[in-house]
Scaffold this active site. Structure first.
Site, PDB file in Angstrom:
ATOM      1  N   HIS A   2      29.671  27.199  87.957  1.00  0.00           N
ATOM      2  CA  HIS A   2      29.352  27.978  89.160  1.00  0.00           C
ATOM      3  C   HIS A   2      27.857  28.007  89.434  1.00  0.00           C
ATOM      4  CE1 HIS A   2      33.470  29.442  89.755  1.00  0.00           C
ATOM      5  NE2 HIS A   2      33.535  29.194  88.461  1.00  0.00           N
TER       6      HIS A   2
ATOM      7  N   GLU B 142      13.005  18.757  68.545  1.00  0.00           N
ATOM      8  CA  GLU B 142      11.942  18.868  67.551  1.00  0.00           C
ATOM      9  C   GLU B 142      12.007  17.658  66.601  1.00  0.00           C
ATOM     10  OE1 GLU B 142      11.614  22.825  65.864  1.00  0.00           O
ATOM     11  OE2 GLU B 142      10.147  22.125  64.423  1.00  0.00           O
TER      12      GLU B 142
ATOM     13  N   LYS C   6      10.424  29.940  55.626  1.00  0.00           N
ATOM     14  CA  LYS C   6      10.221  28.916  54.597  1.00  0.00           C
ATOM     15  C   LYS C   6       8.808  29.056  54.009  1.00  0.00           C
ATOM     16  CE  LYS C   6      10.302  23.884  54.103  1.00  0.00           C
ATOM     17  NZ  LYS C   6      10.684  22.611  54.714  1.00  0.00           N
TER      18      LYS C   6
ATOM     19  N   GLU D 101       4.558  35.071  63.779  1.00  0.00           N
ATOM     20  CA  GLU D 101       5.568  35.918  64.413  1.00  0.00           C
ATOM     21  C   GLU D 101       6.374  36.671  63.358  1.00  0.00           C
ATOM     22  OE1 GLU D 101       4.951  32.801  65.064  1.00  0.00           O
ATOM     23  OE2 GLU D 101       5.072  32.352  67.208  1.00  0.00           O
TER      24      GLU D 101
ATOM     25  N   LYS E 143       0.855  26.916  66.169  1.00  0.00           N
ATOM     26  CA  LYS E 143       0.579  27.943  65.168  1.00  0.00           C
ATOM     27  C   LYS E 143      -0.935  28.100  64.976  1.00  0.00           C
ATOM     28  CE  LYS E 143       4.924  27.348  62.518  1.00  0.00           C
ATOM     29  NZ  LYS E 143       5.594  27.336  61.232  1.00  0.00           N
TER      30      LYS E 143
ATOM     31  N   GLY F  68      13.141  23.096  58.393  1.00  0.00           N
ATOM     32  CA  GLY F  68      13.508  24.363  59.039  1.00  0.00           C
ATOM     33  C   GLY F  68      14.752  24.242  59.909  1.00  0.00           C
ATOM     34  N   ARG F  69      14.773  23.216  60.771  1.00  0.00           N
ATOM     35  CA  ARG F  69      15.897  23.093  61.711  1.00  0.00           C
ATOM     36  C   ARG F  69      17.154  22.529  61.049  1.00  0.00           C
ATOM     37  NH1 ARG F  69      11.687  19.997  62.527  1.00  0.00           N
ATOM     38  NH2 ARG F  69      11.802  17.729  62.617  1.00  0.00           N
TER      39      ARG F  69
HETATM   40  C1  G6Q Z   1      11.697  23.655  62.086  1.00  0.00           C
HETATM   41  C2  G6Q Z   1      10.305  23.984  62.358  1.00  0.00           C
HETATM   42  C3  G6Q Z   1      10.059  25.411  62.809  1.00  0.00           C
HETATM   43  C4  G6Q Z   1      10.106  26.422  61.703  1.00  0.00           C
HETATM   44  C5  G6Q Z   1       9.518  27.738  62.216  1.00  0.00           C
HETATM   45  C6  G6Q Z   1       9.562  28.828  61.180  1.00  0.00           C
HETATM   46  O1  G6Q Z   1      12.093  22.584  61.704  1.00  0.00           O
HETATM   47  O2  G6Q Z   1       9.518  23.631  61.277  1.00  0.00           O
HETATM   48  O3  G6Q Z   1      10.940  25.796  63.828  1.00  0.00           O
HETATM   49  O4  G6Q Z   1      11.405  26.602  61.249  1.00  0.00           O
HETATM   50  O5  G6Q Z   1       8.209  27.519  62.644  1.00  0.00           O
HETATM   51  O6  G6Q Z   1       8.881  28.475  60.034  1.00  0.00           O
HETATM   52  P1  G6Q Z   1       9.004  29.333  58.741  1.00  0.00           P
HETATM   53  O7  G6Q Z   1      10.405  29.319  58.265  1.00  0.00           O
HETATM   54  O8  G6Q Z   1       8.071  28.716  57.746  1.00  0.00           O
HETATM   55  O9  G6Q Z   1       8.585  30.733  59.102  1.00  0.00           O
END
Ligand code: G6Q
Length: 537
Positions: A385, A354, A207, A213, A505, A268-269
């Site tokens: 199990h 989250e 996003k 990462e 971050k 994001g989620r």
């Molecule tokens: C989700 C969070 C988080 C995010 C990641 C990746 O709700 O904000 O999990 O999706 O940190 O972020 P980017 O899509 O900006 O790389």
């Protein structure tokens, strides 16, 4: 200081009611009311939702619904659906529901119909995914694409992986899919190990397009590609981006024609049904992706229009509050009896924790009640199990969500009957247990009786569906999204920011130069300094 939640009339009544029913056993509740299963089952949206094995009575549900009303659930739902900026800390609207709104409908934000924007991106995804699927999208050396690697993390990874795994049955088996998220170089290395760069497409999903990462993996992917193809022009054929940050995509060298956008009102989620789902669309095709969206939308409509006492996400959300805040349950287990749903618990961990793992209210006051439970789980029979021992006989109360599908996608008698017998038996055993009297009748020796006794009275919901389809997956995810919303409204917290994730971050970015430049003076605490020194040596 007392918070507003505990001062509501419904809360006070619930406290009293809890004292009245805390010690009643499910055995008794079922014995007293032969209609109980029917009374506490909702059949809607192709879902058979049995919540009768919960420690509730009609009064519990009535009081929880009064609580929801006192907390303004209906008004808050309307505010979300109409695009009010309910994510107050980030001053954003929360409109993942717009991502699955049919083109005929309108959602107007600042005088603009955002549903049109959503469908423009969907059309572009459709065009692109069809080209990849039918071999028309060629790599730099004119070979068709065979391998797709999604690079992303958190919300830009967990949804795509989960959906790919869940819908594998429906996916194009001529294409290989991998998902790289971890900054651990092993992740990228293993993902591409058997891939030919000439046939590999990278989807950089981020996003912000700034996440450490993802950007590190994307740069490594570029180097890997260019080491083989030796021409910068190859990047345009082998990289596409999914992002809201056009400038950063351009700066990375990805042609913005190959960029799929989304918007700040998609968290994001909550983004797996936005362009972040591009890998899903390539895997299952645009038609089936749209079926998935129709499932999401159908559940949105159910949530929006169904009376609260027949509303699946509302009841689910309220039950979580009931267990967390009254029974002190710390965790909630997600137990799908479907191999395809093996990443579903991991996906839900982010969605739930989250969103609602917060200790202050929207107004910034500390809460004096428990917010999100810890969500965890594994596919069903495997769990039986291992950790089910604790669920049955341990000292924790763990409400369980069981999932089963009547029709197997891969009929292989007698597997399906065995699978379904297990999911049904577990809920039964948890609720009713095994009494001393039954053990005596079975001839169990006196010294073993305490060990073999199951007290029961352990709550669970059972969700039965006809078949795992793209549409049903959409429904199940939207169901949890809205249940999380309900919980957040009751607790008065902002379910849509993630300050805790953002801290991580920043912190790593401070330490990176200290690891790379061994001369930098260290100003952390003694433990952190020593860990850095150990690494430097
Ligand atoms: C989700 C969070 C988080 C995010 C990641 C990746 O709700 O904000 O999990 O999706 O940190 O972020 P980017 O899509 O900006 O790389």
């Amino acid at each position: 200081m007392k918070t507003k939640l505990k001062e509501t009339l419904a809360w006070k009544k619930l406290e009293k009611h809890f004292n009245d029913i805390e010690n009643i056993h499910l055995r008794e509740l079922f014995f007293l009311d032969k209609e109980r299963a029917k009374k506490f089952t909702i059949r809607d949206e192709g879902i058979y939702f049995d919540f009768s094995k919960h420690r509730i009575t009609t009064e519990t549900i009535d009081l929880l619904i009064s609580l929801a009303r006192e907390r303004g659930l209906e008004e808050k739902m309307a505010a979300m659906f109409s695009g009010k900026r309910i994510n107050t800390t980030e001053n954003r609207a929360v409109l993942h529901v717009a991502l699955r709104t049919p083109i005929e409908e309108e959602i107007i934000i600042d005088g603009h119909n955002i549903v049109t924007d959503v469908h423009e991106v969907l059309d572009k995804m459709d065009w692109f995914s069809s080209k990849v699927r039918n071999g028309e999208w060629k790599g730099f050396t004119e070979k068709p694409i065979k391998n797709i690697v999604n690079i992303g993390i958190g919300g830009s990874d967990l949804g795509p992986v989960m959906a790919y795994e869940a819908l594998k049955y429906y996916s194009n088996r001529d294409l290989e899919f991998r998902f790289v998220s971890n900054v651990d170089g092993d992740d990228f290395t293993e993902a591409v190990k058997t891939f030919n760069p000439e046939e590999t497409l990278f989807i950089v999903s981020s996003k912000t397009f700034t996440t450490l990462e993802t950007m590190t993996n994307a740069h490594t992917a570029r180097k890997w590609l260019l080491a083989a193809l030796k021409d910068e022009k190859a990047v345009a054929r082998h990289f596409v981006a999914v992002s809201t940050n056009e400038k950063a995509v351009e700066a990375f060298g990805i042609d913005t024609h190959n960029m799929f956008g989304f918007w700040d009102w998609v968290g994001g989620r909550y983004s797996m049904d936005s362009a972040i789902g591009l890998s899903t669309m390539i895997a299952i095709g645009a038609e089936q992706f749209k079926d998935m969206l129709s499932g999401f939308h159908s559940m949105d409509e159910h949530f929006r229009n169904t009376p609260l006492n027949k509303n699946i996400p509302v009841i689910m959300g309220l039950l979580s509050v009931w267990y967390g805040d009254f029974f002190n349950a710390q965790t909630q287990a997600i137990l799908p009896y479907s191999r395809y749903l093996h990443r579903f618990p991991a996906y839900l961990q982010q969605l739930t924790m989250e969103s609602n793992g917060k200790h202050v209210t929207i107004e910034g006051n500390s809460v004096d009640y428990q917010t999100s439970a810890i969500y965890w789980g594994e596919p069903g029979t495997n769990g039986q199990h291992s950790f089910y021992q604790l669920i049955h006989q341990g000292t924790e109360l763990i409400p369980c969500d069981f999932f089963g599908f009547k029709t197997s996608l891969n009929p292989l008698p007698p597997h399906q009957d065995y699978l379904m017998a297990n999911v049904i038996a577990q809920g039964e055993a948890l609720a009713f247990g095994k009494t001393e009297k039954e053990l005596v009748q079975e001839g169990v020796s006196a010294e073993l009786i305490p060990h073999k006794t199951f007290e029961g009275n352990r709550p669970s919901s059972t969700f039965l569906m006809e078949k795992l389809t793209p549409q049903m997956l959409g429904k199940l995810i939207a169901m949890y999204e809205h249940s999380v919303f309900v919980q957040g409204v009751i607790w008065g917290i902002n379910s849509f920011d993630q300050m805790g994730v953002e801290l991580g971050k920043v912190l790593a970015k401070n330490i990176i130069p200290e690891l790379q430049n061994k001369e930098t003076a260290l100003n952390h605490d003694s433990s952190t300094n020593a860990l850095i020194e150990f690494y430097r040596k």
